[in-house]
Design an enzyme around this catalytic site. Sequence first.
Site, PDB file in Angstrom:
ATOM      1  N   TYR A 180      -6.191  -1.165  -6.842  1.00 13.20           N
ATOM      2  CA  TYR A 180      -5.576  -2.357  -6.254  1.00 13.20           C
ATOM      3  C   TYR A 180      -4.943  -2.094  -4.891  1.00 13.20           C
ATOM      4  CZ  TYR A 180      -1.181  -1.159  -8.904  1.00 13.20           C
ATOM      5  OH  TYR A 180      -0.079  -0.577  -9.455  1.00 13.20           O
ATOM      6  N   GLU A 181      -4.629  -3.204  -4.219  1.00 13.87           N
ATOM      7  CA  GLU A 181      -4.164  -3.205  -2.821  1.00 13.87           C
ATOM      8  C   GLU A 181      -5.196  -2.576  -1.881  1.00 13.87           C
ATOM      9  OE1 GLU A 181      -1.929  -5.124  -2.415  1.00 13.87           O
ATOM     10  OE2 GLU A 181      -0.991  -5.142  -4.390  1.00 13.87           O
ATOM     11  N   GLY A 182      -6.458  -2.783  -2.181  1.00 15.25           N
ATOM     12  CA  GLY A 182      -7.545  -2.232  -1.376  1.00 15.25           C
ATOM     13  C   GLY A 182      -8.032  -0.950  -2.009  1.00 15.25           C
ATOM     14  N   GLN A 230      -9.809   1.930   1.891  1.00 16.80           N
ATOM     15  CA  GLN A 230      -8.804   2.653   2.679  1.00 16.80           C
ATOM     16  C   GLN A 230      -9.469   3.654   3.609  1.00 16.80           C
ATOM     17  OE1 GLN A 230      -5.626   1.601   2.394  1.00 16.80           O
ATOM     18  NE2 GLN A 230      -6.400   0.219   0.827  1.00 16.80           N
ATOM     19  N   ARG A 259       0.822  -1.209   0.000  1.00 18.25           N
ATOM     20  CA  ARG A 259       0.000   0.000   0.000  1.00 18.25           C
ATOM     21  C   ARG A 259       0.853   1.255   0.000  1.00 18.25           C
ATOM     22  NH1 ARG A 259      -4.864  -2.260   3.987  1.00 18.25           N
ATOM     23  NH2 ARG A 259      -6.021  -3.246   2.286  1.00 18.25           N
TER      24      ARG A 259
END
Length: 595
Positions: A440-442, A447, A296
């Site tokens: 991506y990555e959440g 977030q 992240r």
Amino acid sequence: MPIFKAPVQDTLFVLNDVLGYGRYANLPGFADAGGDVLEAILEEGAKLSENVMHPLNRVGDIEGCKRAPDGSVTTPKGFREAFDQYREGGWMGLAVPEEFGGQGLPYSVHVAVGEYMSSANMALMMYPGLTQGAIAALLVHGTEEQKAKWLPKMVDGTWTGTMNLTEPHAGTDLGLLRTKAVPNGDGSYKISGQKIFISAGEHDMAENIVHLVLARIEGAPEGVKGISLFIVPKLKLDAEGKPGERNGVSCGSLEEKMGIHGNATCVMNYDEATGHLLGPENGGLKAMFTMMNEARLGVALQGLSIAEIAYQNAVSYARDRIQGRSLTGVKAPDKKADPIIVHPDIRRVLLTIRSITEAGRALILWTALQADIAHRSEDEKERQAADDNVGLMTPVLKGVLTDKGFDHAVMAQQVFGGHGYIEEHGMSQFVRDARIAMIYEGANGVQALDLVGRKLGMHGGRAVQAFFKEVGEFCEANRSDEAMAPYTKQLKKGLNDLQNATMWLLQNGMSNPDNAGAASTDYMHLFGLVAFGYMWGRMAKVAQEKLAEGKSDFHESKLVTARFFMERVMPETSARLARISSGSTTMMLMPAEAF
């Protein structure tokens, strides 16, 4: 053809002058990368970025990756040779402990250089980026035997790594995953299932690919409590630890994507592939979050990086493109029109990008420095405070910098007018590449929920209260300094808005969770604005001190950019507070079928 120049001077200003990098020479690794050595590392990283990686950025976008019938994947022309130079230069292991073949230098130096490389070629840098995340997970959760077996070749770049979370039916909600793990009876497992959106899942740049895969052991609890993490190599290792027999893992297809064409985004099929448990049974989520938090911050860096290179190209074009005359009189009498950089609206665009990008650079380097303190300091209280700060800032950095990275790529494209829509100028690629970082990555909505739902209340609100105290004390310490008033007054107003928003959430989010959900994205961006403002306050203070020692165009520009941020960007905090305070009633009123 797009241009790129690594912002080395700006990085050194932030690290040395603003953040006091030299004060941390007592921490492991810092003494080895101080002063002239730090500058030399940044300059070498800049050369690799500008001369090797950047010329391949458009090549990767045009060519993309190719999958052969046997499942092998070929990367774009020049990528393998560029990766070899990255690997041979020792960049993969820059911040990895020396015992595993790394250089043990500060993570903050790794982040600083990583910005240049991601600006130069985001798709190419995703291959080592995923590897570094896998290295982080192995360092924290691997046994000594696993570390010795897998890390040295990953650290020197001979092998690369991936993270395998997402399945066709399960994205953010990992409790739904179906990939299964069956014990073989010898300590290993048979891994079967399908994973999608796997960056760098298959390629031709490494001898082996070490996949970290989330799966559920037979009989494990339902939901996230029953998830385990496994090491599943593309090629099994023989008795000597060398890649040998092909494992039961293959690339089923390559995703056709909007951007980052130079990165192989794969559908990965696991057919009774041999895997090895990483961490305890059913402890996979904790192990994977070690990797995801690293990723992240890396994605936040991508948002910053795209904004930087898009800005540089927009500035270059605005200086050269002549169109119309200045509203206050001719500025280029020797030409038929003035360059468009004389127009206020073009300057509004450029300064908006620049003011947020420079603050974002300072914020991500500050957070990286906190990560160094959290991992390297011998003072337990200092480590705890730093770790709190990193946890709090991670969703802010990922969400805000990637939202802004895309916005700024679009704004920079607009400076080009119609030429920005034409592929040869490269602005379209920046827009398309930047878009994925918000997802991506959440995804960024996740977030924001993480910030509001988890990070604010963690440890009784210890981290957020420490941040409020630090910013408040900075404003108070400079309250009587008239030269600082243009910066501290707006920062204090922004801090008040953030504190009021936090209090509103405490009062209204518990009684009705929809209020917290409805406020989350605005709160994340409000938090980001205040954090950026704090960075600008610190940068302005240092710039004034430097100017007192002798005039410098660099430091004069810092003060102008800081004032622009406070006058034009910071007032957005009041609008964010108003949205947050409106609650969720209207938002949730309309029936689903009425949309």
